[in-house]
Design an enzyme around this catalytic site. Sequence first.
Site, PDB file in Angstrom:
ATOM      1  N   SER A 174      68.845  26.740  67.688  1.00  0.00           N
ATOM      2  CA  SER A 174      69.205  27.949  66.956  1.00  0.00           C
ATOM      3  C   SER A 174      70.707  27.971  66.747  1.00  0.00           C
ATOM      4  O   SER A 174      71.478  27.855  67.709  1.00  0.00           O
ATOM      5  CB  SER A 174      68.751  29.184  67.741  1.00  0.00           C
ATOM      6  OG  SER A 174      69.075  30.367  67.055  1.00  0.00           O
ATOM      7  N   LYS A 220      67.349  26.047  63.116  1.00  0.00           N
ATOM      8  CA  LYS A 220      67.158  27.457  62.773  1.00  0.00           C
ATOM      9  C   LYS A 220      68.519  28.086  62.543  1.00  0.00           C
ATOM     10  O   LYS A 220      69.411  27.989  63.394  1.00  0.00           O
ATOM     11  CB  LYS A 220      66.424  28.204  63.889  1.00  0.00           C
ATOM     12  CG  LYS A 220      66.193  29.683  63.555  1.00  0.00           C
ATOM     13  CD  LYS A 220      65.319  30.369  64.589  1.00  0.00           C
ATOM     14  CE  LYS A 220      66.105  30.870  65.769  1.00  0.00           C
ATOM     15  NZ  LYS A 220      65.280  31.702  66.681  1.00  0.00           N
ATOM     16  N   LEU A 221      68.676  28.734  61.394  1.00  0.00           N
ATOM     17  CA  LEU A 221      69.921  29.404  61.059  1.00  0.00           C
ATOM     18  C   LEU A 221      69.755  30.908  61.217  1.00  0.00           C
ATOM     19  O   LEU A 221      68.821  31.496  60.664  1.00  0.00           O
ATOM     20  CB  LEU A 221      70.334  29.099  59.615  1.00  0.00           C
ATOM     21  CG  LEU A 221      70.483  27.634  59.212  1.00  0.00           C
ATOM     22  CD1 LEU A 221      70.903  27.545  57.747  1.00  0.00           C
ATOM     23  CD2 LEU A 221      71.477  26.921  60.113  1.00  0.00           C
ATOM     24  N   LYS A 222      70.649  31.541  61.940  1.00  0.00           N
ATOM     25  CA  LYS A 222      70.702  32.996  61.968  1.00  0.00           C
ATOM     26  C   LYS A 222      71.262  33.469  60.626  1.00  0.00           C
ATOM     27  O   LYS A 222      72.228  32.897  60.108  1.00  0.00           O
ATOM     28  CB  LYS A 222      71.594  33.486  63.103  1.00  0.00           C
ATOM     29  CG  LYS A 222      71.079  33.142  64.493  1.00  0.00           C
ATOM     30  CD  LYS A 222      69.882  33.996  64.877  1.00  0.00           C
ATOM     31  CE  LYS A 222      69.478  33.751  66.322  1.00  0.00           C
ATOM     32  NZ  LYS A 222      68.366  34.616  66.738  1.00  0.00           N
ATOM     33  N   ASP A 264      66.367  33.002  60.761  1.00  0.00           N
ATOM     34  CA  ASP A 264      66.028  34.122  61.645  1.00  0.00           C
ATOM     35  C   ASP A 264      66.931  35.294  61.286  1.00  0.00           C
ATOM     36  O   ASP A 264      68.157  35.200  61.384  1.00  0.00           O
ATOM     37  CB  ASP A 264      66.243  33.708  63.094  1.00  0.00           C
ATOM     38  CG  ASP A 264      65.888  34.821  64.084  1.00  0.00           C
ATOM     39  OD1 ASP A 264      65.335  35.847  63.648  1.00  0.00           O
ATOM     40  OD2 ASP A 264      66.159  34.639  65.287  1.00  0.00           O
ATOM     41  N   ASN A 281      66.525  38.555  62.616  1.00  0.00           N
ATOM     42  CA  ASN A 281      66.671  39.536  63.692  1.00  0.00           C
ATOM     43  C   ASN A 281      66.697  40.977  63.178  1.00  0.00           C
ATOM     44  O   ASN A 281      67.574  41.771  63.530  1.00  0.00           O
ATOM     45  CB  ASN A 281      67.933  39.262  64.513  1.00  0.00           C
ATOM     46  CG  ASN A 281      67.807  38.051  65.420  1.00  0.00           C
ATOM     47  OD1 ASN A 281      68.623  37.142  65.353  1.00  0.00           O
ATOM     48  ND2 ASN A 281      66.780  38.019  66.253  1.00  0.00           N
ATOM     49  N   GLU A 312      62.084  34.407  59.956  1.00  0.00           N
ATOM     50  CA  GLU A 312      61.710  35.091  61.192  1.00  0.00           C
ATOM     51  C   GLU A 312      62.228  36.530  61.201  1.00  0.00           C
ATOM     52  O   GLU A 312      63.413  36.763  60.967  1.00  0.00           O
ATOM     53  CB  GLU A 312      62.280  34.314  62.376  1.00  0.00           C
ATOM     54  CG  GLU A 312      61.913  34.839  63.738  1.00  0.00           C
ATOM     55  CD  GLU A 312      62.555  34.011  64.839  1.00  0.00           C
ATOM     56  OE1 GLU A 312      62.507  34.472  65.991  1.00  0.00           O
ATOM     57  OE2 GLU A 312      63.100  32.929  64.553  1.00  0.00           O
ATOM     58  N   ASP A 347      58.744  38.068  65.423  1.00  0.00           N
ATOM     59  CA  ASP A 347      59.335  37.863  66.741  1.00  0.00           C
ATOM     60  C   ASP A 347      59.332  39.195  67.482  1.00  0.00           C
ATOM     61  O   ASP A 347      58.409  39.502  68.238  1.00  0.00           O
ATOM     62  CB  ASP A 347      60.748  37.303  66.568  1.00  0.00           C
ATOM     63  CG  ASP A 347      61.532  37.183  67.870  1.00  0.00           C
ATOM     64  OD1 ASP A 347      61.017  37.543  68.929  1.00  0.00           O
ATOM     65  OD2 ASP A 347      62.691  36.724  67.822  1.00  0.00           O
ATOM     66  N   LYS A 350      57.987  34.825  72.804  1.00  0.00           N
ATOM     67  CA  LYS A 350      59.029  34.859  73.828  1.00  0.00           C
ATOM     68  C   LYS A 350      58.431  35.522  75.061  1.00  0.00           C
ATOM     69  O   LYS A 350      58.157  36.725  75.053  1.00  0.00           O
ATOM     70  CB  LYS A 350      60.246  35.644  73.340  1.00  0.00           C
ATOM     71  CG  LYS A 350      61.070  34.908  72.291  1.00  0.00           C
ATOM     72  CD  LYS A 350      62.251  35.747  71.848  1.00  0.00           C
ATOM     73  CE  LYS A 350      63.086  34.993  70.806  1.00  0.00           C
ATOM     74  NZ  LYS A 350      64.113  35.886  70.210  1.00  0.00           N
ATOM     75  N   GLY A 354      63.629  31.356  72.302  1.00  0.00           N
ATOM     76  CA  GLY A 354      64.525  31.289  73.453  1.00  0.00           C
ATOM     77  C   GLY A 354      65.421  32.505  73.524  1.00  0.00           C
ATOM     78  O   GLY A 354      65.682  33.171  72.521  1.00  0.00           O
TER      79      GLY A 354
END
Length: 367
Positions: free
Chosen positions: A135, A161-163, A188, A190, A213, A238, A262, A290
């Site tokens: 990540s 994986k890119l935020k 992702d 968030n 995500e 998630d 998770k 994670g």
Amino acid sequence: MRLEGVELRRVTMPLVAPFRTSFGTETTRDVLLVRVVTGAAEGWGECVAMSGPLYSPEYTEAAADVLRRFLIPALAAAPRLDAYAVGPALTPFKGHRMAKAALETAVLDAELREQGRPLARELGAVHERVPCGVSVGIMSSIGELLDAVGGYLEAGYRRIKLKIEPGWDVEPVRAVREHFGDVPLQVDANTAYLPSDARHLARLDPFGLLLIEQPLDEEDLLGHAELARRISTPVCLDESITSARTAAAAITLGAAAIVNVKPGRVGGYLEARRIHDVCVAHGVPVWCGGMLETGLGRAANVALAALPGFLLPGDTSASDRYYRTDLTAPFVLHDGHLPVPAGPGLGVEPLPEVLREVSTATEWIAL
């Protein structure tokens, strides 16, 4: 088993580099560890709560408080003690899944150590090693991002994986795709976007992402279902997935084509396995997320990721992705994979000298 006592231990773990997401930037991890001592063994659990209630309502101080005042006394009063008794004993207390997960994991570790059985076998693992993704947090520039991604690919990671967040999404993804070609790539969010951002998020479709995500608020299952109809990139949930029941609901609504499991977020590894089973029954792939875990949490995550329904590389990175010195013997990447621990219980334990060095507080609760 007979529970003799529980130790709550705080450790401070500096990260090798700041890790930025839409929730904020982490430079160190203030980790709460739980050690249970029984008549025959001891076991460890790691609480993945952050220092503040940003990712979830839980945070480290609150987790320690609810364990001390409510969860540990309730478990001590239970008529029997094994890992499967932890969940029912703690059910009267609402929420606090990360604290519950840490306590259940410690009991499970002690139980399996006493019996000489590995966690992976207990959960139903079918692999001896698991492929690893990484990540990548939000960077200050595209150039810095490309340098970071290039280093991870050179190290052997099988998925990037890119935020992302508003203002840092289409262009970073475009740059990585154009520079590195057909690397397995996902993003992702968030919870950083609104349903009204659907047209903008559709601009990610041409890049052939594995998934996006948690783009919307964790409680907005209907919004995710509608977004899934408006974009071609598969939607993965998630934060919305807190139990096997919510996973089934999300799948039924069409809100989740893929699920990130998770264990800390869902209350422990036994519930994580139930979510895996629900998803497999519906033909929905899962992968293991994670939470910047130390080697204790990473060992358990790798065991979980070896189950048959985990079809995508997880965020089960090597120790040196986050820590120069891990609490346990380091997890080292080999050909893009990590080995599944084969020893009893978690298969790892803290290195005493490292544990002493990073500990900031301990509390023994005799029972």
